[in-house]
Design a protein around this motif. Structure first.
Motif, PDB file in Angstrom:
ATOM      1  N   ASN A  93      -8.407   2.972  -2.928  1.00 23.58           N
ATOM      2  CA  ASN A  93      -7.603   3.248  -1.733  1.00 23.58           C
ATOM      3  C   ASN A  93      -6.206   2.663  -1.923  1.00 23.58           C
ATOM      4  OD1 ASN A  93      -9.973   4.243  -0.594  1.00 23.58           O
ATOM      5  ND2 ASN A  93     -10.463   2.269   0.363  1.00 23.58           N
ATOM      6  N   LEU A  94      -5.229   3.221  -1.225  1.00 19.43           N
ATOM      7  CA  LEU A  94      -3.874   2.700  -1.345  1.00 19.43           C
ATOM      8  C   LEU A  94      -3.095   2.975  -0.077  1.00 19.43           C
ATOM      9  CD1 LEU A  94      -1.393   5.116  -2.277  1.00 19.43           C
ATOM     10  CD2 LEU A  94      -3.510   5.632  -3.503  1.00 19.43           C
ATOM     11  N   THR A  95      -2.048   2.183   0.117  1.00 25.22           N
ATOM     12  CA  THR A  95      -1.141   2.382   1.250  1.00 25.22           C
ATOM     13  C   THR A  95       0.298   2.308   0.772  1.00 25.22           C
ATOM     14  OG1 THR A  95      -2.742   1.377   2.781  1.00 25.22           O
ATOM     15  CG2 THR A  95      -0.462   1.587   3.537  1.00 25.22           C
ATOM     16  N   VAL A  96       1.095   3.246   1.219  1.00 19.43           N
ATOM     17  CA  VAL A  96       2.517   3.290   0.920  1.00 19.43           C
ATOM     18  C   VAL A  96       3.266   3.055   2.234  1.00 19.43           C
ATOM     19  CG1 VAL A  96       4.412   4.724   0.086  1.00 19.43           C
ATOM     20  CG2 VAL A  96       2.166   4.902  -0.980  1.00 19.43           C
ATOM     21  N   TYR A  97       4.320   2.263   2.152  1.00 24.76           N
ATOM     22  CA  TYR A  97       5.060   1.896   3.359  1.00 24.76           C
ATOM     23  C   TYR A  97       6.483   2.453   3.325  1.00 24.76           C
ATOM     24  CZ  TYR A  97       1.214  -1.373   3.840  1.00 24.76           C
ATOM     25  OH  TYR A  97      -0.041  -1.924   3.951  1.00 24.76           O
ATOM     26  N   CYS A  98       6.970   2.755   4.522  1.00 25.05           N
ATOM     27  CA  CYS A  98       8.318   3.284   4.698  1.00 25.05           C
ATOM     28  C   CYS A  98       8.942   2.515   5.855  1.00 25.05           C
ATOM     29  CB  CYS A  98       8.227   4.786   5.004  1.00 25.05           C
ATOM     30  SG  CYS A  98       9.778   5.589   5.427  1.00 25.05           S
ATOM     31  N   ASN A  99       9.990   1.736   5.576  1.00 26.94           N
ATOM     32  CA  ASN A  99      10.546   0.845   6.589  1.00 26.94           C
ATOM     33  C   ASN A  99      12.047   1.035   6.770  1.00 26.94           C
ATOM     34  OD1 ASN A  99       8.182  -0.946   7.253  1.00 26.94           O
ATOM     35  ND2 ASN A  99       8.268  -1.212   5.048  1.00 26.94           N
TER      36      ASN A  99
END
Lengths: 114, 111
Positions: free
Chosen positions: B18-24
């Motif tokens: 599983n993975l998570t990509v962030y956009c801030n």
């Protein structure tokens, strides 16, 4: 098939030699835009057009020109290319340019300026 | 000019993880989109979110828009090699025609 067509796919040129990258869409979209993509910088908008005869600058317009004389076509013109314009260029269109609308992209033009 | 920072910049994982990509961003966006780009092609829209706190699912992909509409995340469950590509977030703020793209996250999923 609904699409945005860019030509050429690859272009190698020399500093100062004027060039045009063509963009055409067959979806009757009002909104068209040009982006350049550089590693680590994402896509940056060069110019956009809300409709025929209406164009405006994006974030990085220096060294570029555009024209929108017909709804379907939106060519990108480099009057005097320089090496810092070496990049991957994308044309995109959407029905009206309203926020949240899907952008349809062409397959890109890889430009190298020597 | 609004800036969208994505993290991580690169991600190499094995199939099934599983993975998570962030956009801030420090700016508020009216809407936020996620695109996936494969080599030699233009970006293709995956999803659009417009409401703070909104969650959308697309098969194994889950997208969330932050409550304050300044950030977003993309979570992939049980990644597959077909998920390999460059993931780009893009936001609209103020003028509707101005879409600002993030810096991108390059994902590689290996067998």
């Amino acid at each position: 098939e609904a699409q945005v067509t860019q030509n050429p796919r690859y272009l190698i040129t020399v500093t100062g030699k004027k060039l045009t990258v063509t963009c055409s869409q067959n979806m009757n979209h009002e909104y068209m835009s040009w982006y350049r993509q550089d590693p680590g910088l994402g896509l940056r908008q060069i110019y956009y057009s809300m409709n025929v005869e209406v164009t405006d600058k994006g974030d990085v317009p220096e060294g570029y020109k555009v024209s929108r004389k017909e709804k379907r076509n939106f060519p990108l013109i480099l009057e005097s290319p320089s090496p810092n314009q070496t990049s991957l260029y994308f044309c995109a269109s959407s029905p009206t340019g309203t926020y949240g609308e899907k952008l349809f992209f062409g397959s890109g033009t890889q430009l190298s300026v020597l | 000019t609004q800036l969208l920072e994505q993290s991580p910049q690169f991600l190499s994982i094995q199939e099934g993880e599983n993975l998570t990509v962030y956009c801030n961003s420090s700016s508020v966006f009216s809407s936020l989109q996620w695109y996936r780009q494969e080599p030699g092609e233009g970006p293709v829209l995956l999803v659009t979110v417009v409401t703070g706190g909104e969650v959308k699912k697309l098969k194994r992909l889950t997208f969330q828009f932050g409550d304050a509409r300044k950030d977003s995340s993309l979570h992939i469950t049980a990644a597959q090699p077909g998920d390999t590509g460059l993931y780009l977030c893009a936001g609209t703020a103020g003028t509707a025609s101005k879409l600002t793209f993030g810096t991108g996250t390059r994902l590689q999923v290996t067998l």
